[in-house]
Write a protein that holds these residues in place. Structure first.
Motif, PDB file in Angstrom:
ATOM      1  N   ALA A  88     -13.067   4.765  -3.303  1.00 26.06           N
ATOM      2  CA  ALA A  88     -13.759   3.584  -3.456  1.00 26.06           C
ATOM      3  C   ALA A  88     -14.784   3.549  -2.461  1.00 26.06           C
ATOM      4  O   ALA A  88     -16.020   3.079  -2.394  1.00 26.06           O
ATOM      5  CB  ALA A  88     -13.052   2.287  -3.901  1.00 26.06           C
ATOM      6  N   LEU A  89     -14.441   3.396  -0.975  1.00 30.01           N
ATOM      7  CA  LEU A  89     -15.217   3.490   0.045  1.00 30.01           C
ATOM      8  C   LEU A  89     -16.202   4.437   0.317  1.00 30.01           C
ATOM      9  O   LEU A  89     -17.365   3.981   0.438  1.00 30.01           O
ATOM     10  CB  LEU A  89     -14.355   3.468   1.348  1.00 30.01           C
ATOM     11  N   ILE A 145     -11.391  -0.514  -6.568  1.00 30.78           N
ATOM     12  CA  ILE A 145     -10.846  -1.468  -5.558  1.00 30.78           C
ATOM     13  C   ILE A 145     -10.107  -2.376  -6.304  1.00 30.78           C
ATOM     14  O   ILE A 145      -8.778  -2.924  -5.690  1.00 30.78           O
ATOM     15  CB  ILE A 145     -12.330  -2.265  -4.922  1.00 30.78           C
ATOM     16  N   SER A 203      -8.442   3.801  -2.696  1.00 31.71           N
ATOM     17  CA  SER A 203      -9.457   2.913  -2.035  1.00 31.71           C
ATOM     18  C   SER A 203     -10.274   3.667  -0.787  1.00 31.71           C
ATOM     19  O   SER A 203     -11.489   3.248  -0.891  1.00 31.71           O
ATOM     20  CB  SER A 203      -8.840   1.940  -1.024  1.00 31.71           C
ATOM     21  N   ALA A 263     -16.910   1.858  -8.280  1.00 29.08           N
ATOM     22  CA  ALA A 263     -16.356   1.361  -6.952  1.00 29.08           C
ATOM     23  C   ALA A 263     -15.573   0.029  -7.329  1.00 29.08           C
ATOM     24  O   ALA A 263     -14.229  -0.087  -6.627  1.00 29.08           O
ATOM     25  CB  ALA A 263     -17.003   1.229  -5.900  1.00 29.08           C
ATOM     26  N   LEU A 264     -15.989  -0.730  -7.975  1.00 32.66           N
ATOM     27  CA  LEU A 264     -15.282  -2.093  -8.098  1.00 32.66           C
ATOM     28  C   LEU A 264     -14.060  -1.994  -8.647  1.00 32.66           C
ATOM     29  O   LEU A 264     -12.962  -2.520  -8.466  1.00 32.66           O
ATOM     30  CB  LEU A 264     -16.349  -2.972  -8.837  1.00 32.66           C
ATOM     31  N   SER A 296       0.782  -0.995   0.108  1.00 36.82           N
ATOM     32  CA  SER A 296       0.143   0.057  -0.059  1.00 36.82           C
ATOM     33  C   SER A 296       0.937   1.156  -0.101  1.00 36.82           C
ATOM     34  O   SER A 296       1.803   1.216   0.783  1.00 36.82           O
ATOM     35  CB  SER A 296      -0.935   0.025   1.139  1.00 36.82           C
ATOM     36  N   THR A 354      -6.778  -0.913  -6.818  1.00 36.99           N
ATOM     37  CA  THR A 354      -5.949  -0.948  -5.681  1.00 36.99           C
ATOM     38  C   THR A 354      -5.371  -2.070  -5.522  1.00 36.99           C
ATOM     39  O   THR A 354      -4.122  -2.127  -5.085  1.00 36.99           O
ATOM     40  CB  THR A 354      -6.917  -0.531  -4.360  1.00 36.99           C
ATOM     41  N   PHE A 355      -6.102  -3.264  -5.562  1.00 32.12           N
ATOM     42  CA  PHE A 355      -5.485  -4.799  -5.334  1.00 32.12           C
ATOM     43  C   PHE A 355      -4.393  -4.744  -6.327  1.00 32.12           C
ATOM     44  O   PHE A 355      -3.439  -5.471  -6.023  1.00 32.12           O
ATOM     45  CB  PHE A 355      -6.700  -5.752  -5.481  1.00 32.12           C
TER      46      PHE A 355
END
Ligand SMILES: [Zn+2]
Length: 136
Positions: free
Chosen positions: A31-32, A54, A28, A50-51, A20, A57-58
């Protein structure tokens, strides 16, 4: 015992990966916020965005191309400017802001910190040795 096991596995997986960073934290967070807003709006497009965020980010934290990820994060940190410590570690940034005042050197723009509550002080820039007055 079980928790240590999990941490060990996570550390092993993270080895040689980006993990991170400021950009990942901010994406993220966005997204949250979108997920929370979407509780009320219930929009398909917002949930897809949002998906994707996320997933991005991953993908970034799993990436082994450290140089490219570092460059992206560097550009992003430049954009963040003085907000950066608040993204990286808000608790530390808060205690830092309580204990010190930050000034910018009028000559070279170097950030200088002075302990709070010392009244009027003469600050010497550590970079270019310019002296200027400040109220801490
Ligand atoms: Zn200076």
């Amino acid at each position: 015992m079980a928790k240590q096991d999990w941490q060990k596995k996570a550390a092993e997986w993270l080895r040689g990966r980006n993990g991170s960073d400021e950009l990942g934290i901010c994406v993220s967070l966005v997204a949250l916020i979108l997920v929370i807003v979407n509780i009320f709006l219930n929009s398909f497009i917002i949930s897809v965005i949002a998906l994707v965020l996320i997933g991005y980010t991953f993908w970034r934290s799993a990436s082994r191309n450290l140089e490219a990820r570092e460059n992206e994060n560097g550009v992003f940190c430049e954009f963040l400017g003085p907000v950066r410590p608040w993204v990286r570690n808000p608790v530390q940034a808060f205690s830092e802001a309580r204990a010190y005042r930050h000034f910018k050197c009028p000559e070279c723009g170097q950030r200088v910190r002075v302990p709070r509550g010392k009244g009027k002080v003469r600050v010497r820039c550590p970079k270019c040795s310019t002296k200027f007055d400040a109220r801490s």
